[in-house]
Scaffold this motif. Structure first.
Motif, PDB file in Angstrom:
ATOM      1  N   VAL A  24     -29.872 -23.642   2.244  1.00  0.00           N
ATOM      2  CA  VAL A  24     -29.992 -22.257   2.715  1.00  0.00           C
ATOM      3  C   VAL A  24     -29.459 -21.312   1.646  1.00  0.00           C
ATOM      4  CG1 VAL A  24     -29.149 -20.556   4.387  1.00  0.00           C
ATOM      5  CG2 VAL A  24     -29.912 -22.817   5.179  1.00  0.00           C
ATOM      6  N   ASP A  25     -28.278 -21.596   1.126  1.00  0.00           N
ATOM      7  CA  ASP A  25     -27.683 -20.734   0.104  1.00  0.00           C
ATOM      8  C   ASP A  25     -28.559 -20.659  -1.147  1.00  0.00           C
ATOM      9  OD1 ASP A  25     -25.542 -20.207   1.784  1.00  0.00           O
ATOM     10  OD2 ASP A  25     -24.187 -21.605   0.768  1.00  0.00           O
ATOM     11  N   GLU A  26     -29.108 -21.792  -1.540  1.00  0.00           N
ATOM     12  CA  GLU A  26     -29.972 -21.807  -2.725  1.00  0.00           C
ATOM     13  C   GLU A  26     -31.242 -20.981  -2.489  1.00  0.00           C
ATOM     14  OE1 GLU A  26     -32.124 -25.063  -5.671  1.00  0.00           O
ATOM     15  OE2 GLU A  26     -30.518 -25.739  -4.336  1.00  0.00           O
ATOM     16  N   PHE A  27     -31.831 -21.117  -1.310  1.00  0.00           N
ATOM     17  CA  PHE A  27     -33.028 -20.332  -1.003  1.00  0.00           C
ATOM     18  C   PHE A  27     -32.689 -18.847  -0.929  1.00  0.00           C
ATOM     19  CE2 PHE A  27     -36.428 -18.493   1.530  1.00  0.00           C
ATOM     20  CZ  PHE A  27     -37.533 -18.991   0.861  1.00  0.00           C
ATOM     21  N   MET A  28     -31.547 -18.519  -0.345  1.00  0.00           N
ATOM     22  CA  MET A  28     -31.152 -17.111  -0.233  1.00  0.00           C
ATOM     23  C   MET A  28     -30.892 -16.500  -1.606  1.00  0.00           C
ATOM     24  SD  MET A  28     -31.758 -16.570   2.843  1.00  0.00           S
ATOM     25  CE  MET A  28     -31.347 -14.830   2.729  1.00  0.00           C
ATOM     26  N   ASP A  29     -30.418 -17.288  -2.559  1.00  0.00           N
ATOM     27  CA  ASP A  29     -30.280 -16.797  -3.931  1.00  0.00           C
ATOM     28  C   ASP A  29     -31.648 -16.431  -4.509  1.00  0.00           C
ATOM     29  OD1 ASP A  29     -27.526 -17.106  -3.881  1.00  0.00           O
ATOM     30  OD2 ASP A  29     -27.546 -19.015  -4.991  1.00  0.00           O
ATOM     31  N   ILE A  30     -32.654 -17.231  -4.204  1.00  0.00           N
ATOM     32  CA  ILE A  30     -34.017 -16.913  -4.653  1.00  0.00           C
ATOM     33  C   ILE A  30     -34.480 -15.616  -4.005  1.00  0.00           C
ATOM     34  CG2 ILE A  30     -36.436 -17.651  -4.570  1.00  0.00           C
ATOM     35  CD1 ILE A  30     -35.345 -20.587  -4.677  1.00  0.00           C
ATOM     36  N   VAL A  31     -34.290 -15.499  -2.702  1.00  0.00           N
ATOM     37  CA  VAL A  31     -34.688 -14.283  -1.988  1.00  0.00           C
ATOM     38  C   VAL A  31     -34.004 -13.067  -2.607  1.00  0.00           C
ATOM     39  CG1 VAL A  31     -34.527 -13.062   0.232  1.00  0.00           C
ATOM     40  CG2 VAL A  31     -35.257 -15.468   0.159  1.00  0.00           C
ATOM     41  N   GLU A  32     -32.707 -13.165  -2.823  1.00  0.00           N
ATOM     42  CA  GLU A  32     -31.956 -12.036  -3.406  1.00  0.00           C
ATOM     43  C   GLU A  32     -32.489 -11.661  -4.786  1.00  0.00           C
ATOM     44  OE1 GLU A  32     -29.640  -8.853  -3.701  1.00  0.00           O
ATOM     45  OE2 GLU A  32     -29.779 -10.051  -1.872  1.00  0.00           O
ATOM     46  N   SER A  33     -32.948 -12.628  -5.545  1.00  0.00           N
ATOM     47  CA  SER A  33     -33.468 -12.328  -6.883  1.00  0.00           C
ATOM     48  C   SER A  33     -34.737 -11.480  -6.833  1.00  0.00           C
ATOM     49  CB  SER A  33     -33.727 -13.630  -7.663  1.00  0.00           C
ATOM     50  OG  SER A  33     -34.905 -14.276  -7.214  1.00  0.00           O
ATOM     51  N   TYR A  34     -35.334 -11.360  -5.664  1.00  0.00           N
ATOM     52  CA  TYR A  34     -36.552 -10.553  -5.501  1.00  0.00           C
ATOM     53  C   TYR A  34     -36.266  -9.154  -4.953  1.00  0.00           C
ATOM     54  CZ  TYR A  34     -39.700 -14.270  -6.776  1.00  0.00           C
ATOM     55  OH  TYR A  34     -40.392 -15.219  -7.492  1.00  0.00           O
ATOM     56  N   ARG A  35     -35.028  -8.851  -4.649  1.00  0.00           N
ATOM     57  CA  ARG A  35     -34.691  -7.544  -4.053  1.00  0.00           C
ATOM     58  C   ARG A  35     -35.286  -6.382  -4.855  1.00  0.00           C
ATOM     59  NH1 ARG A  35     -30.691  -5.287  -0.631  1.00  0.00           N
ATOM     60  NH2 ARG A  35     -29.788  -7.361  -0.339  1.00  0.00           N
TER      61      ARG A  35
END
Length: 128
Positions: free
Chosen positions: A110-121
């Motif tokens: 989850v944390d790893e995926f959320m880091d990816i999501v955040e990189s798209y902000r």
């Protein structure tokens, strides 16, 4: 042995599609998003929910290290018409995190995926 990709650790396409199915249903009914932004509400009212699920699934597969299968536009082009704010991004990210937990994804993934999501902000919010 090489470390498994996030895609592999998530279980591949089927579990990712299941998580996206759950997520998109939540986003379509999220009152915070739909009341805060008329363009988001209008998008969620379209009859293209299945296509939206497909695109998010394909994007998720690709960004987690699975096969290149996302046929959509880049994130800026795909979101610029919505005029998203940081707050709306945060609400969406919250739904993503909760959806991943709901379908049983472990915290590390989850944390790893959320880091990816955040990189798209900066690629999806209107101020970008």
């Amino acid at each position: 042995m090489a470390e498994q990709s996030l895609y592999e650790r998530l279980g591949g396409a089927y579990p990712i599609a299941s998580a996206v199915d759950y997520l998109i249903d939540r986003l379509h009914t999220n009152q915070t998003l739909n009341q805060a932004n008329d363009k988001v509400a209008d998008f969620h009212a379209t009859p293209y929910k299945a296509g939206y699920k497909f695109m998010v699934t394909a994007w998720s597969i690709e960004v987690t290290g699975g096969p290149a299968c996302y046929p959509g536009r880049d994130m800026f082009e795909a979101h610029k018409h919505l005029g998203l704010t940081d707050y709306e991004f945060d609400v969406t990210a919250h739904e993503i995190r909760n959806s991943l937990y709901q379908v049983g994804v472990p915290r590390t993934e989850v944390d790893e995926f959320m880091d990816i999501v955040e990189s798209y902000r900066s690629k999806v919010i209107a101020a970008a």
